[in-house]
Design an enzyme around this catalytic site. Structure first.
Site, PDB file in Angstrom:
ATOM      1  N   HIS A 109      32.882  42.339  69.573  1.00  0.00           N
ATOM      2  CA  HIS A 109      33.385  43.711  69.516  1.00  0.00           C
ATOM      3  C   HIS A 109      34.454  43.835  68.435  1.00  0.00           C
ATOM      4  O   HIS A 109      35.556  43.294  68.571  1.00  0.00           O
ATOM      5  CB  HIS A 109      33.971  44.072  70.886  1.00  0.00           C
ATOM      6  CG  HIS A 109      34.496  45.451  70.997  1.00  0.00           C
ATOM      7  ND1 HIS A 109      35.828  45.702  71.235  1.00  0.00           N
ATOM      8  CD2 HIS A 109      33.875  46.652  70.932  1.00  0.00           C
ATOM      9  CE1 HIS A 109      36.014  47.007  71.322  1.00  0.00           C
ATOM     10  NE2 HIS A 109      34.841  47.608  71.137  1.00  0.00           N
ATOM     11  N   HIS A 122      37.802  51.752  62.806  1.00  0.00           N
ATOM     12  CA  HIS A 122      37.619  52.354  64.129  1.00  0.00           C
ATOM     13  C   HIS A 122      38.364  53.660  64.333  1.00  0.00           C
ATOM     14  O   HIS A 122      37.788  54.650  64.775  1.00  0.00           O
ATOM     15  CB  HIS A 122      38.043  51.367  65.221  1.00  0.00           C
ATOM     16  CG  HIS A 122      37.890  51.927  66.606  1.00  0.00           C
ATOM     17  ND1 HIS A 122      38.907  52.625  67.247  1.00  0.00           N
ATOM     18  CD2 HIS A 122      36.846  51.924  67.465  1.00  0.00           C
ATOM     19  CE1 HIS A 122      38.483  53.018  68.433  1.00  0.00           C
ATOM     20  NE2 HIS A 122      37.247  52.615  68.591  1.00  0.00           N
TER      21      HIS A 122
END
Length: 232
Positions: free
Chosen positions: A6, A47
């Site tokens: 991740h 992100h």
């Protein structure tokens, strides 16, 4: 069960950087999950909407030029990477989940994606394109039916995984907080793979394995490997 790092091995290196992605493969992850913004004619790997949490910059990502973004320190001297840089470092057998955080031009996005893919050792079989914006996924799938899409959700809809099946998705990506064994079973019956985020505790990994989950997104691939072994 696939072990997808991740934002890379983000416990041990700055998230969404080449250092984190290389570290993920050194920890024997099967592949990567990372986030992308379409900015002008480029796709960058990042992100947040804002820069301050993970870089030495400030302001909104979309307000910056590529030159400014590439000049920032994303941790330990790492740059914000381009999509093509990330795909280029991936082994040919790895899986990459590309999450779209921002997209404004699907044909331009697909062209940039194609260029990045062609400069790597990967094929479309190695790629899953995911997003919480299912309209983007539907448009990508309409223009490029061979691409595997993953429908992201943080909810447990009344009709279960039907929304993902309607998108002709390859997989459904469900938050750990919402996943249930019955949901996994329903998704498999609909022909969908099930991937769960974000899974860092061994007990959760073993529970999901027992339910037949197809993959997990984890910040700690080394823990997942120690827990799950070579199970794939």
């Amino acid at each position: 069960m696939l072990i997808l790092a991740h934002r890379g091995a983000s416990r041990d290196a700055p998230e969404n950087t080449l250092r984190a992605f290389n570290e993920a493969f050194s920890q024997h992850a099967h592949g990567l999950e990372f986030d992308t913004y379409q900015l002008h004619q480029d796709i960058i790997v990042f992100h947040d909407r804002w820069l301050h949490r993970t870089t030495n910059g400030s302001g909104r990502v979309l307000d910056q030029t590529i030159t400014t973004l590439r000049s920032l320190d994303a941790g330990f001297g790492e740059q914000i990477p381009f999509l093509h840089e990330v795909l280029a470092l991936c082994p040919g057998s790895s899986i990459c989940n590309i999450e779209i955080k921002q997209l404004h031009d699907v044909p331009a996005w697909l062209q940039c994606f194609d260029d990045a893919l062609h400069s790597s050792r990967l094929t479309t079989d190695n790629i899953i394109i995911s997003s919480f914006n299912h309209r983007w996924l539907r448009e990508i799938k309409a223009q490029r039916p061979a691409i595997q899409i993953g429908a992201l959700t943080a909810s447990f809809p009344v009709n279960g995984p039907a929304f993902a099946a309607e998108l002709d998705a390859y997989s459904i990506h469900v938050t750990l907080d919402m996943i249930e064994e019955s949901y996994v079973r329903e998704a498999h019956q609909a022909g969908l793979k099930v991937l769960v985020y974000t899974v860092d505790m061994p007990d959760d990994m073993l529970m999901l394995k027992s339910w037949g989950v197809d993959g997990i997104f984890t910040n700690v691939p080394t823990v997942a490997r120690a827990t799950l072994g070579d199970y794939l």
